[in-house]
Design a protein around this motif. Structure first.
Motif, PDB file in Angstrom:
ATOM      1  N   GLN A  56       0.237  -1.137   0.258  1.00  0.00           N
ATOM      2  CA  GLN A  56       0.390  -0.651   0.131  1.00  0.00           C
ATOM      3  C   GLN A  56       0.989   1.302   0.061  1.00  0.00           C
ATOM      4  O   GLN A  56       0.067   2.505  -0.350  1.00  0.00           O
ATOM      5  N   LYS A  57       1.941   1.033  -0.081  1.00  0.00           N
ATOM      6  CA  LYS A  57       3.015   2.708   0.107  1.00  0.00           C
ATOM      7  C   LYS A  57       2.395   3.448   1.417  1.00  0.00           C
ATOM      8  O   LYS A  57       2.461   4.464   1.117  1.00  0.00           O
ATOM      9  N   PRO A  58       2.721   2.612   2.426  1.00  0.00           N
ATOM     10  CA  PRO A  58       2.625   3.849   3.407  1.00  0.00           C
ATOM     11  C   PRO A  58       3.689   4.996   3.217  1.00  0.00           C
ATOM     12  O   PRO A  58       4.395   4.808   3.398  1.00  0.00           O
ATOM     13  N   ARG A  59       3.071   5.838   4.099  1.00  0.00           N
ATOM     14  CA  ARG A  59       4.067   6.866   4.554  1.00  0.00           C
ATOM     15  C   ARG A  59       4.225   6.898   5.930  1.00  0.00           C
ATOM     16  O   ARG A  59       3.784   7.651   6.881  1.00  0.00           O
ATOM     17  N   ALA A  60       5.279   7.452   6.455  1.00  0.00           N
ATOM     18  CA  ALA A  60       5.875   7.609   7.669  1.00  0.00           C
ATOM     19  C   ALA A  60       6.264   8.796   7.705  1.00  0.00           C
ATOM     20  O   ALA A  60       6.452   9.910   6.913  1.00  0.00           O
ATOM     21  N   VAL A  61       6.051   9.554   8.820  1.00  0.00           N
ATOM     22  CA  VAL A  61       5.525  11.406   8.600  1.00  0.00           C
ATOM     23  C   VAL A  61       5.848  11.436   9.948  1.00  0.00           C
ATOM     24  O   VAL A  61       5.459  10.162  11.499  1.00  0.00           O
ATOM     25  N   LYS A  62       6.231  12.902  10.178  1.00  0.00           N
ATOM     26  CA  LYS A  62       6.311  13.239  11.652  1.00  0.00           C
ATOM     27  C   LYS A  62       5.422  14.591  11.615  1.00  0.00           C
ATOM     28  O   LYS A  62       5.957  15.350  10.886  1.00  0.00           O
ATOM     29  N   PHE A  63       4.853  14.187  13.043  1.00  0.00           N
ATOM     30  CA  PHE A  63       3.913  15.219  13.711  1.00  0.00           C
ATOM     31  C   PHE A  63       5.097  15.999  14.851  1.00  0.00           C
ATOM     32  O   PHE A  63       5.733  15.613  15.692  1.00  0.00           O
ATOM     33  N   PHE A  64       4.738  17.677  14.896  1.00  0.00           N
ATOM     34  CA  PHE A  64       5.594  17.957  15.733  1.00  0.00           C
ATOM     35  C   PHE A  64       4.211  18.428  17.361  1.00  0.00           C
ATOM     36  O   PHE A  64       3.423  19.444  15.913  1.00  0.00           O
ATOM     37  N   GLY A  65       4.635  18.352  18.480  1.00  0.00           N
ATOM     38  CA  GLY A  65       3.860  18.751  19.399  1.00  0.00           C
ATOM     39  C   GLY A  65       3.735  19.603  19.947  1.00  0.00           C
ATOM     40  O   GLY A  65       4.653  20.578  20.348  1.00  0.00           O
ATOM     41  N   ASP A  66       2.844  20.150  20.201  1.00  0.00           N
ATOM     42  CA  ASP A  66       3.199  21.874  21.088  1.00  0.00           C
ATOM     43  C   ASP A  66       4.260  21.374  22.316  1.00  0.00           C
ATOM     44  O   ASP A  66       4.554  22.263  22.906  1.00  0.00           O
ATOM     45  N   ASP A  67       4.175  20.361  22.953  1.00  0.00           N
ATOM     46  CA  ASP A  67       4.970  19.827  23.729  1.00  0.00           C
ATOM     47  C   ASP A  67       6.876  20.072  23.296  1.00  0.00           C
ATOM     48  O   ASP A  67       7.866  19.756  23.839  1.00  0.00           O
ATOM     49  N   GLY A  68       7.379  20.337  21.899  1.00  0.00           N
ATOM     50  CA  GLY A  68       8.809  20.196  21.456  1.00  0.00           C
ATOM     51  C   GLY A  68       8.923  19.215  20.935  1.00  0.00           C
ATOM     52  O   GLY A  68       9.650  19.001  19.877  1.00  0.00           O
ATOM     53  N   LYS A  69       8.363  18.448  20.854  1.00  0.00           N
ATOM     54  CA  LYS A  69       8.966  16.946  20.456  1.00  0.00           C
ATOM     55  C   LYS A  69       8.243  16.706  19.570  1.00  0.00           C
ATOM     56  O   LYS A  69       7.302  16.862  18.354  1.00  0.00           O
ATOM     57  N   GLU A  70       8.753  15.063  18.513  1.00  0.00           N
ATOM     58  CA  GLU A  70       8.120  14.695  17.074  1.00  0.00           C
ATOM     59  C   GLU A  70       7.729  13.330  17.607  1.00  0.00           C
ATOM     60  O   GLU A  70       7.723  12.603  18.236  1.00  0.00           O
ATOM     61  N   TYR A  71       6.802  13.531  16.848  1.00  0.00           N
ATOM     62  CA  TYR A  71       5.317  12.223  16.850  1.00  0.00           C
ATOM     63  C   TYR A  71       6.066  11.407  15.278  1.00  0.00           C
ATOM     64  O   TYR A  71       4.627  12.182  14.317  1.00  0.00           O
ATOM     65  N   LYS A  72       6.395  10.248  15.034  1.00  0.00           N
ATOM     66  CA  LYS A  72       6.169   9.249  14.394  1.00  0.00           C
ATOM     67  C   LYS A  72       4.669   9.102  13.780  1.00  0.00           C
ATOM     68  O   LYS A  72       4.006   8.055  14.978  1.00  0.00           O
ATOM     69  N   MET A  73       4.179   9.434  12.870  1.00  0.00           N
ATOM     70  CA  MET A  73       2.699   8.360  12.171  1.00  0.00           C
ATOM     71  C   MET A  73       2.948   7.412  11.194  1.00  0.00           C
ATOM     72  O   MET A  73       3.758   7.878   9.857  1.00  0.00           O
ATOM     73  N   LEU A  74       2.241   7.003  10.244  1.00  0.00           N
ATOM     74  CA  LEU A  74       1.821   6.041   9.545  1.00  0.00           C
ATOM     75  C   LEU A  74       0.439   6.504   9.314  1.00  0.00           C
ATOM     76  O   LEU A  74       0.072   6.424   9.840  1.00  0.00           O
ATOM     77  N   ILE A  75       0.742   6.727   7.759  1.00  0.00           N
ATOM     78  CA  ILE A  75      -0.583   7.252   7.696  1.00  0.00           C
ATOM     79  C   ILE A  75      -0.605   6.112   6.108  1.00  0.00           C
ATOM     80  O   ILE A  75       0.766   6.221   4.906  1.00  0.00           O
ATOM     81  N   LYS A  76      -1.660   6.141   5.940  1.00  0.00           N
ATOM     82  CA  LYS A  76      -2.314   4.857   4.204  1.00  0.00           C
ATOM     83  C   LYS A  76      -3.353   5.613   3.822  1.00  0.00           C
ATOM     84  O   LYS A  76      -4.266   5.300   4.166  1.00  0.00           O
ATOM     85  N   SER A  77      -3.612   5.060   2.510  1.00  0.00           N
ATOM     86  CA  SER A  77      -4.407   5.992   2.131  1.00  0.00           C
ATOM     87  C   SER A  77      -5.526   5.002   1.885  1.00  0.00           C
ATOM     88  O   SER A  77      -7.203   5.380   1.457  1.00  0.00           O
ATOM     89  N   ASN A  78      -5.350   3.437   2.278  1.00  0.00           N
ATOM     90  CA  ASN A  78      -6.643   2.394   1.363  1.00  0.00           C
ATOM     91  C   ASN A  78      -6.890   2.393   3.145  1.00  0.00           C
ATOM     92  O   ASN A  78      -7.191   1.352   3.109  1.00  0.00           O
ATOM     93  N   ASP A  79      -6.706   2.877   4.149  1.00  0.00           N
ATOM     94  CA  ASP A  79      -7.155   2.191   5.429  1.00  0.00           C
ATOM     95  C   ASP A  79      -7.327   3.100   6.058  1.00  0.00           C
ATOM     96  O   ASP A  79      -7.417   4.236   6.054  1.00  0.00           O
ATOM     97  N   ASP A  80      -7.588   3.036   7.758  1.00  0.00           N
ATOM     98  CA  ASP A  80      -7.985   3.455   9.139  1.00  0.00           C
ATOM     99  C   ASP A  80      -6.757   4.278   8.750  1.00  0.00           C
ATOM    100  O   ASP A  80      -5.694   4.263   8.752  1.00  0.00           O
ATOM    101  N   LEU A  81      -7.142   5.792   8.752  1.00  0.00           N
ATOM    102  CA  LEU A  81      -5.718   6.717   9.460  1.00  0.00           C
ATOM    103  C   LEU A  81      -5.118   6.712  10.701  1.00  0.00           C
ATOM    104  O   LEU A  81      -5.708   6.100  11.265  1.00  0.00           O
TER     105      LEU A  81
END
Length: 178
Positions: free
Chosen positions: A153-178
């Motif tokens: 499915q070629k998921p994407r590993a992305v990083k979100f930045f939080g208001d606590d100053g930390k990075e959070y890695k997330m996985l997103i897939k187009s044909n699945d639950d977010l």
């Protein structure tokens, strides 16, 4: 409404299961689910949003219509549905675009996050629990650094930045639950 001995916080413990049943074929069952889900969206809007993504983007024939029906019964001041839905649309679009358009889309998402009236909770288990309201982490921006994984499915590993100053890695897939 929610009366009797079961509180909103008790219903919230089964919220994801309740949302997953909004396509139940029995009108009476849906009516009960609608009341419970609307109450939880009203009482815990920031936490509840992430669970309705399932219904927002579900391919079942009436999931989206039923969600719209539920959302109409929630006081507007408790929801930022349009903002959240637009954010989810852009994130899902990011899961499908080619690398040349990624940075443009990340900039659009980050601009959107700056303009939003309500902050979005980071979709972490600890954040989605209603007992941790004082320690909530909100999304501030998305990193341009996106990795396309080499599975079917070629998921994407992305990083979100939080208001606590930390990075959070997330996985997103187009044909699945977010």
């Amino acid at each position: 409404g929610l009366s009797g001995t079961i509180t909103s916080s008790q219903f919230y413990t089964a919220y994801s299961t309740l949302v997953s049943r909004i396509c139940h074929p029995c009108t009476e069952v849906f009516g009960i689910l609608k009341g419970i889900i609307a109450k939880l969206l009203s009482d815990y809007p920031k936490q509840s949003f992430w669970y309705v993504v399932y219904a927002m983007k579900n391919k079942l024939p009436n999931a989206n219509e039923r969600l719209k029906d539920i959302l109409r019964s929630v006081p507007k001041e408790n929801l930022a549905v349009e903002e959240f839905s637009c954010f989810i649309d852009r994130i899902l679009e990011l899961s499908k675009v080619n690398e040349s358009y990624q940075n443009v889309l990340v900039k659009k998402i980050n601009d959107m996050l700056l303009r939003m009236k309500s902050q979005l909770l980071m979709p972490l288990q600890q954040n989605l629990m209603i007992s941790n309201a004082a320690e909530q982490i909100h999304i501030t921006k998305l990193s341009n650094e996106i990795v396309v994984l080499s599975s079917l499915q070629k998921p994407r590993a992305v990083k979100f930045f939080g208001d606590d100053g930390k990075e959070y890695k997330m996985l997103i897939k187009s044909n699945d639950d977010l």
